[in-house]
Design a protein around this motif. Structure first.
Motif, PDB file in Angstrom:
ATOM      1  N   PRO A  82      18.760   5.539  13.934  1.00 14.35           N
ATOM      2  CA  PRO A  82      17.339   5.223  13.756  1.00 14.35           C
ATOM      3  C   PRO A  82      16.463   5.999  14.740  1.00 14.35           C
ATOM      4  O   PRO A  82      16.778   6.094  15.920  1.00 14.35           O
ATOM      5  N   HIS A  83      15.383   6.576  14.211  1.00 11.03           N
ATOM      6  CA  HIS A  83      14.439   7.334  15.035  1.00 11.03           C
ATOM      7  C   HIS A  83      13.170   7.611  14.234  1.00 11.03           C
ATOM      8  O   HIS A  83      13.120   7.373  13.030  1.00 11.03           O
ATOM      9  N   ILE A  84      12.160   8.097  14.923  1.00 11.75           N
ATOM     10  CA  ILE A  84      10.960   8.556  14.226  1.00 11.75           C
ATOM     11  C   ILE A  84      11.286   9.936  13.687  1.00 11.75           C
ATOM     12  O   ILE A  84      11.526  10.879  14.445  1.00 11.75           O
ATOM     13  N   ASN A  85      11.328  10.054  12.375  1.00 13.37           N
ATOM     14  CA  ASN A  85      11.693  11.299  11.710  1.00 13.37           C
ATOM     15  C   ASN A  85      10.616  12.365  11.921  1.00 13.37           C
ATOM     16  O   ASN A  85      10.898  13.504  12.255  1.00 13.37           O
ATOM     17  N   HIS A  86       9.359  11.992  11.679  1.00 10.13           N
ATOM     18  CA  HIS A  86       8.217  12.872  11.907  1.00 10.13           C
ATOM     19  C   HIS A  86       6.944  12.048  11.800  1.00 10.13           C
ATOM     20  O   HIS A  86       6.970  10.904  11.371  1.00 10.13           O
ATOM     21  N   TYR A  87       5.831  12.662  12.203  1.00  6.85           N
ATOM     22  CA  TYR A  87       4.536  12.040  11.980  1.00  6.85           C
ATOM     23  C   TYR A  87       3.643  13.055  11.284  1.00  6.85           C
ATOM     24  O   TYR A  87       3.901  14.264  11.316  1.00  6.85           O
TER      25      TYR A  87
END
Length: 182
Positions: free
Chosen positions: A102-107
């Motif tokens: 789990p992570h922030i893939n992109h913004y």
């Protein structure tokens, strides 16, 4: 040479080098530089999560975010694999993809009058290489522009109206606008 004489001599050298480099840097700043790309919105964040359904249920139950559409992936454009939950009146949203870590893939940031080719050229003026992906689950395919910031964080730029939907700007938000057979 005393310590005091050394400090005075070094200070004089620093002052001299600043005045010489100041003229050079003044000339450099007088040259035209690449114009900033004005962004107007924080459009969306895509989260890679361990369990997409669990995350969707959490964000709907706790924050009341409605499912506004789904997206396919490059692996299968016809699959409704990426749920898109709307924020407020939109077009801001949170999207979810499946992954082991789990992570922030992109913004994504939004801008007025988005034109992918123009933005790619403007980013190049800043020494930034960008790529445009044609999202094939959209009719016509939506242009999605991606690049990395200096720390390697993926950034997406889109039109301020982008909602993860169909159409060239990705601004047709009704799930019925999304073709599922290609």
């Amino acid at each position: 040479m005393t310590r005091r004489e050394l400090v005075i001599a070094l200070s004089a050298l620093v002052v001299a080098s600043r005045s010489t480099s100041g003229a050079a840097s003044g000339a450099a700043t007088a040259q035209p530089s690449a114009a900033p790309i004005p962004v107007t919105t924080m459009n969306h964040v895509t989260l890679t999560v361990a369990d997409v359904q669990r995350s969707v249920e959490f964000y709907q139950r706790v924050l009341g975010l409605p499912l506004v559409t789904t997206q396919g992936t490059e692996r299968d454009w016809n699959a409704a694999a990426v749920p898109v939950l709307g924020i407020g009146e939109g077009p801001q949203f949170i999207a979810f993809s499946q992954g082991d870590r789990p992570h922030i893939n992109h913004y994504c940031l939004g801008m007025e009058n988005f034109d992918a080719a123009d933005v790619v050229a403007r980013l190049a003026e800043h020494g930034i290489e960008a790529r445009v992906r044609m999202r094939a689950d959209s009719d016509p395919p939506a242009e999605e522009l991606m690049f990395s910031d200096p720390d390697g964080i993926p950034v997406q730029l889109q039109d301020a109206s982008y909602c993860g939907g169909s159409g060239k700007l990705g601004d047709l938000c009704d799930p019925d606008d999304r073709p599922r057979t290609r």
